[in-house]
Design a protein around this motif. Structure first.
Motif, short mmCIF file in Angstrom:
data_model
loop_
_atom_site.label_atom_id
_atom_site.label_comp_id
_atom_site.label_asym_id
_atom_site.label_seq_id
_atom_site.Cartn_x
_atom_site.Cartn_y
_atom_site.Cartn_z
N GLY A 302 0.82 -1.20 0.00
CA GLY A 302 0.00 0.00 0.00
C GLY A 302 0.86 1.25 0.00
O GLY A 302 1.89 1.30 0.65
N ARG A 303 0.42 2.27 -0.74
CA ARG A 303 1.16 3.53 -0.82
C ARG A 303 0.19 4.68 -0.66
O ARG A 303 -1.01 4.55 -0.89
CB ARG A 303 1.88 3.67 -2.16
CG ARG A 303 2.76 2.49 -2.54
CD ARG A 303 3.95 2.35 -1.63
NE ARG A 303 4.78 1.22 -2.01
CZ ARG A 303 5.73 0.69 -1.26
NH1 ARG A 303 5.97 1.21 -0.07
NH2 ARG A 303 6.44 -0.34 -1.67
N PHE A 304 0.74 5.83 -0.34
CA PHE A 304 -0.03 7.06 -0.35
C PHE A 304 0.34 7.86 -1.60
O PHE A 304 1.49 7.90 -2.00
CB PHE A 304 0.24 7.88 0.91
CG PHE A 304 -0.55 7.40 2.08
CD1 PHE A 304 -1.71 8.06 2.45
CD2 PHE A 304 -0.15 6.30 2.80
CE1 PHE A 304 -2.46 7.63 3.53
CE2 PHE A 304 -0.89 5.86 3.88
CZ PHE A 304 -2.05 6.51 4.26
N LYS A 305 -0.68 8.50 -2.16
CA LYS A 305 -0.49 9.24 -3.39
C LYS A 305 -1.14 10.62 -3.27
O LYS A 305 -1.99 10.85 -2.40
CB LYS A 305 -1.11 8.48 -4.57
CG LYS A 305 -0.49 7.10 -4.81
CD LYS A 305 -1.08 6.45 -6.05
CE LYS A 305 -0.39 5.12 -6.33
NZ LYS A 305 -0.86 4.51 -7.59
N LEU A 306 -0.71 11.51 -4.14
CA LEU A 306 -1.32 12.83 -4.21
C LEU A 306 -2.37 12.86 -5.31
O LEU A 306 -2.17 12.31 -6.40
CB LEU A 306 -0.27 13.90 -4.45
CG LEU A 306 0.67 14.23 -3.29
CD1 LEU A 306 1.58 15.39 -3.66
CD2 LEU A 306 -0.10 14.56 -2.02
#
Length: 661
Positions: A302-306
């Motif tokens: 899982g990653r965080f994105k803009l």
């Protein structure tokens, strides 16, 4: 303690959290069976009974350890999948049963550290350090030192920072520690410039990352108003993050807190939003799994994105992922430059110095973006730098645990065109996590987030009012006096040059009538080389060592006269501008008025050992020629005797009585 430490900083690994711990060391655990020994000198029945008992004992031991191994495996799986609260519970049960393994203590320390439970992290790291592993990971030393700060055990923390700095000599954090041993004193110098108050809208869960949009405060929260799906994040066993807003009245009170917008609040985590000046464009953070099932298994990182959303016809569009976000890295916590032409953010993308760095991209006229640019080692360290905010004056505020601080994340400020970074001090910062600083048009007041222990929830939002201006320039004064080395007399008009070893540029000032001069130094940590010059004197060099604090450094500069040695046959009385030596009538003792000149000759001959002199003496014309020769010889010899008594080698002195000639 903050439950969602991971969501504030985000994780790069197999989950989305703890932004950004790059790797976890997965250790192996081993089980040990006790040996059961059967006595040889016993009867057959006794032997059979013993064998049966031993078999039962071994079976019970194996059964117990198999159960223990299964629970160990479950704990390891939970940890590796970043279900840290589950892992903590399982590991603590094993410890209660007497299991003592380095890997368990390490993981208990890490799991608590990643959830900002620094007190518990300190406990387990401490137990790990007591076991004194041979190859201790320096990062564990650093986390332990940071955790100790949360308990305000600064002396003990400094000892572990010394060990960390010795183990990682090239580390930016190590260098900062060595050059800022007085960091608490420096932080104290910037403290008490704000008054802070918790907001009434804080909930029992986590509220953080405030931003101002018109007359609303928009922020991130784990609360649930009934309009959001209740999904539990296994990282912290808490609800998901979403965007909320509350209207701010003129007297500073808040209206009802409601979800910001349905389209911007999906089923995953949303946080950290920022708006363009016209309010029609929003940049915000979102997980790349809209189901909110974090943390994920290894194969589904899982990653965080803009994301960017547009406000048209009274509604927000669905957010679109920015192209420089990808599934390999996390990108989060956007901030816009005052002119709207740069977008700042935190990430662990390629080129990152530490766990997370602050980058920016250029915003082009067609809506596209330039390549991400790392702000470099002035800002970024091997630790965590996150939550950037750019003020109208071009001041960057950011959170970091890599720069010297009070514990956890602290808030720092710097002008982007300078190299001086300051810690905002108390009460903005504390021994807990402090982050997400922001303000609007009123630059003397704003908001920030903290998980300090006396708050309402895990993270809370605080307002601040600035009562004293921040000193964002490095203000250090080099002040001194120039004197004649021999006489101590102040020298006016001396040309003093200060050269920076960084810029190689010179600053030039001149000493005043009292020999006093001063320089204003603009850069922290510079080695400065000085030179004093005055006609008739030798140049004098001086060096100012690197300074890391505001204040004044005093320096004394001494110049020596430029001596020209006399040639053979030179009259020293004339050369040294001495008064002639007189004797009383028909006498040859040294008069008191002659001693001043003789003392100057002694001083001169002491300084220049190669000088040899001839003393000639005369008389008046009275008396016979032979008498006058004898009298002048006595006068020359008594003069030599005076010089010898004052320490001059007699071989350096010749005498000659010339009588009346």
């Amino acid at each position: 303690m903050a439950w969602d430490h991971g969501h504030r900083h985000f994780f790069v690994g197999y989950g989305c959290n703890n932004f950004l711990q790059k790797s976890l060391t997965i250790g192996e655990h081993t089980s040990h069976l006790k040996a059961f020994v059967t006595p040889t000198t016993i009867s057959t029945n006794k032997l059979l009974r013993t064998i049966k008992l031993a078999t039962i004992a071994i079976t019970m031991a194996i059964g117990s350890l198999t159960s223990q191994e299964r629970r160990m495996q479950r704990a390891d799986d939970a940890f590796e999948n970043h279900a840290y609260m589950d892992a903590i519970s399982s590991y603590e049960e094993l410890v209660d049963e007497g299991v003592r393994e380095e890997e368990i203590f390490k993981r208990l320390g890490d799991a608590n550290y990643f959830n900002a439970r620094y007190g518990q992290a300190s406990k387990w790291y401490g137990k790990l350090m007591e076991m004194a592993p041979v190859n201790m990971d320096p990062e564990l030393m650093y986390r332990y030192a940071q955790s100790l700060k949360s308990l305000k055990k600064y002396g003990e923390s400094n000892k572990w920072m010394e060990r960390f700095a010795h183990a990682k000599k090239g580390d930016i954090r190590a260098s900062m520690f060595h050059t800022n041993k007085d960091y608490l004193e420096k932080i104290g110098g910037h403290s008490q410039r704000f008054v802070v108050k918790p907001l009434a809208i804080n909930s029992r869960v986590s509220d953080f990352a405030p931003t101002i949009k018109e007359d609303y405060l928009v922020f991130t929260s784990a609360r649930d108003t009934g309009n959001m799906v209740k999904v539990i994040d296994r990282w912290s066993n808490k609800g998901l993050l979403g965007l909320y807003k509350a209207k701010v009245s003129e007297n500073g009170t808040f209206g009802e807190t409601v979800p910001f917008d349905k389209k911007l609040n999906a089923k995953g985590h949303e946080s950290s939003i920022v708006f363009s000046k016209d309010g029609k464009t929003a940049y915000y953070t979102r997980t790349n799994d809209t189901r909110g099932l974090f943390p994920l298994h290894k194969e589904r990182a899982g990653r965080f994105k803009l994301y960017r959303a547009q406000y048209r016809n009274g509604r927000w569009s669905n957010g679109k992922e920015l192209l420089f976000s990808d599934d390999a890295h996390s990108v989060a916590h956007p901030a816009l430059s005052p002119d709207g032409q740069k977008l700042y953010f935190a990430s662990d993308m390629e080129g990152t110095l530490g766990e997370s760095d602050i980058f920016y991209v250029e915003l082009k006229g067609d809506g596209s973006f330039g390549k991400p640019v790392n702000l470099g080692p002035k800002i970024n360290t091997e630790g965590r730098e996150t939550f950037p905010f750019i003020s109208e004056e071009g001041v960057l505020f950011f959170a970091s645990d890599g720069h010297p601080g009070l514990g956890g994340l602290d808030i720092f400020a710097t002008r982007l065109d300078e190299i001086y970074v300051i810690n905002l001090g108390e009460p903005i910062n504390s021994s807990s996590d402090d982050f997400a600083y922001t303000y609007g048009t009123d630059m003397a007041s704003g908001y920030f987030s903290s998980d300090r222990s006396h708050g309402n929830g895990q993270d809370d939002i605080y307002s601040f009012t600035q009562i004293e201006p921040l000193v964002l320039e490095y203000r250090h004064i080099i002040k001194g006096m120039v004197q004649d080395r021999n006489s101590g007399i102040p020298l006016p008009g001396v040309r003093l040059t200060l050269t920076s070893h960084v810029t190689k540029k010179d600053k030039v000032v001149h000493s005043d009538e009292e020999g006093v001069f001063s320089f204003n130094v603009a850069r922290e940590g510079e080695v400065l080389k000085g030179m004093g010059s005055l006609k008739g004197y030798r140049d004098a060099e001086f060096v100012i060592g690197p300074s890391h604090r505001d204040g004044t450094t005093q320096v004394a500069v001494f110049l020596e006269k430029e001596e020209v040695l006399p040639t053979m046959g030179t009259d020293l009385t004339v050369f040294l501008d001495l008064e002639p030596i007189y004797f009383d009538f028909d006498e040859w003792y040294i008069r008191s008025d002659a001693k001043a000149s003789l003392e100057k000759i002694v001083e001169y001959m002491d300084r220049f050992k190669e000088i040899k002199v001839r003393i000639t003496s005369h008389t008046d014309s009275l008396g016979s020629k032979a008498y006058n020769i004898r009298l002048s010889d006595k006068r020359a010899h008594i003069t030599k005797e005076y010089l010898v008594q004052r320490g001059i080698d007699p071989s350096r002195i010749r005498t000659l009585g010339l009588g009346e000639s």
